[in-house]
Design a protein around this motif. Structure first.
Motif, mmCIF file in Angstrom:
data_model
loop_
_atom_site.group_PDB
_atom_site.id
_atom_site.type_symbol
_atom_site.label_atom_id
_atom_site.label_comp_id
_atom_site.label_asym_id
_atom_site.label_seq_id
_atom_site.Cartn_x
_atom_site.Cartn_y
_atom_site.Cartn_z
ATOM 1 N N TYR A 170 67.078 85.807 54.343
ATOM 2 C CA TYR A 170 66.803 86.464 53.060
ATOM 3 C C TYR A 170 65.313 86.769 52.931
ATOM 4 O O TYR A 170 64.923 87.870 52.523
ATOM 5 C CB TYR A 170 67.266 85.572 51.909
ATOM 6 C CG TYR A 170 67.082 86.191 50.538
ATOM 7 C CD1 TYR A 170 67.564 87.466 50.247
ATOM 8 C CD2 TYR A 170 66.428 85.495 49.528
ATOM 9 C CE1 TYR A 170 67.401 88.032 48.990
ATOM 10 C CE2 TYR A 170 66.270 86.052 48.264
ATOM 11 C CZ TYR A 170 66.755 87.317 47.997
ATOM 12 O OH TYR A 170 66.580 87.872 46.757
ATOM 13 N N LEU A 216 71.478 93.428 53.296
ATOM 14 C CA LEU A 216 71.328 91.975 53.386
ATOM 15 C C LEU A 216 72.585 91.329 53.963
ATOM 16 O O LEU A 216 72.502 90.462 54.847
ATOM 17 C CB LEU A 216 71.019 91.398 52.002
ATOM 18 C CG LEU A 216 70.970 89.876 51.907
ATOM 19 C CD1 LEU A 216 69.925 89.292 52.857
ATOM 20 C CD2 LEU A 216 70.683 89.442 50.466
ATOM 21 N N LEU A 259 71.805 85.364 45.999
ATOM 22 C CA LEU A 259 70.611 85.950 46.607
ATOM 23 C C LEU A 259 70.531 87.377 46.086
ATOM 24 O O LEU A 259 71.173 88.280 46.628
ATOM 25 C CB LEU A 259 70.711 85.939 48.135
ATOM 26 C CG LEU A 259 70.945 84.594 48.809
ATOM 27 C CD1 LEU A 259 70.945 84.761 50.328
ATOM 28 C CD2 LEU A 259 69.910 83.569 48.395
#
Length: 332
Positions: A170, A216, A259
């Motif tokens: 991340y 991501l 996230l």
């Protein structure tokens, strides 16, 4: 959960084979502790073969050491020789109900699956829109992503212990040079809501929540995080407004952490998120950019339909860009 034991070795002896991991359920048969795996049963011994005590004493010690784990699924590390594991140590153990409740099958099937298609893609020079299955947006065979992860030592080595890897990936997604993070609305770039593939985002170097979330998820799964622990989630946030972001399942297989797809790294540091467990959990009302009403979610293998209330469905239809999605629950 870890369990270590004092080893009584004869000095100078070394193991001949490397230590490996074995998964299975613990049982007791006679005076032996047995690890029952899908490839057969193995006797556990909590000392290496080079020891000053007898084999039967070693087995008895294993019974005493592992008795509290009987009936539970475990991960054992040790050296396998014939039908026995020497120097066995428990490195992970779950209560007997947890794998059924919180494992891969549970999370893949907890919510009704669906066919979900994004209907707003166009080919250059053509006005006609065509449909793309949202699962296809997550790209896990992109050699540029793979090489980027490899270059920065971000490929996952242990599929069961991933929390630290998730945090590092991340971080990389926010600061990488190959595609530096820059937020900009799709409407400004394309004049409409437009889900981009990672290679398109990599070309433009700018995009909004869906583009960065899809990238991501692509990075996490390409790195080796099990796909069933990754979700792109679309819905109405606690702060109001539609959003696509990413939730990940922790190593305990019971907590989903948010996230956010559009948080710059300085903001992550400012919030004090130094490890995965510091991030907001799912359904945390204090997380204003977290998803309150889920409309749908997906990874590269499955998509899920999640209208748990009439309110969530009504909220979805109030968002103009959601008209670009076709959601058909898989019945039966």
């Amino acid at each position: 959960m870890k369990c270590f034991f004092h080893l009584r070795r004869i000095g100078g002896c070394k193991m001949e084979k490397p230590t490996k991991k074995f998964n299975g359920n613990l049982d007791i048969e006679g005076n032996d502790i047995i690890l029952k795996t899908d490839k057969g049963n193995i006797t556990l011994i909590s000392y290496p073969p080079q020891t000053a005590i007898s084999l039967e004493a070693m087995k008895l010690d294993a019974v005493n050491a592992f008795s509290e784990y009987i009936g539970n699924p475990v991960t054992i590390s040790g050296m396998k020789q014939d039908d026995q594991i020497y120097d066995a140590k428990i490195i992970r153990s779950y209560k007997s109900h947890e794998p059924e409740k919180y494992g891969k099958e549970y999370w893949n099937n907890r919510i009704q699956k669906a066919h979900i298609r994004f209907k707003a893609r166009r080919l250059p020079g053509y006005n006609k829109q065509f449909e793309v299955d949202v699962r296809q947006m997550i790209t896990i065979n992109d050699s540029i992503i793979y090489e980027d992860l490899k270059k920065h030592s971000l490929l996952v080595r242990d599929l069961e212990i991933c929390d630290e890897d998730i945090y590092r990936i991340y971080h990389h997604s926010r600061v990488k040079r190959i595609n530096p993070y820059r937020y900009e609305y799709d409407e400004k770039i394309f004049g409409c809501e437009f889900f981009m593939y990672p290679y398109e985002l990599r070309t433009l170097h700018k995009g909004d929540c869906d583009d960065w979330g899809i990238e991501l998820a692509s990075y996490l799964i390409t790195a080796g995080i099990p796909e069933w622990r990754i979700r792109c989630v679309v819905g109405n946030t606690f702060g109001g407004g539609g959003h696509l972001t990413v939730y990940v399942l922790d190593d305990q297989l019971s907590n989903w952490y948010h996230l956010n797809s559009t948080t710059a790294w300085p903001s992550v540091i400012k919030k004090g998120y130094g490890k995965l467990s510091d991030f907001p959990k799912a359904n945390d009302s204090n997380d204003k950019i977290g998803i309150k009403d889920v409309w749908f979610s997906f990874n590269n293998l499955y998509a899920w339909h999640a209208f748990e209330t009439h309110t969530s469905e009504e909220n979805m239809h109030r968002v103009p860009w959601m008209n670009s999605f076709l959601i058909r629950p898989i019945l039966g």
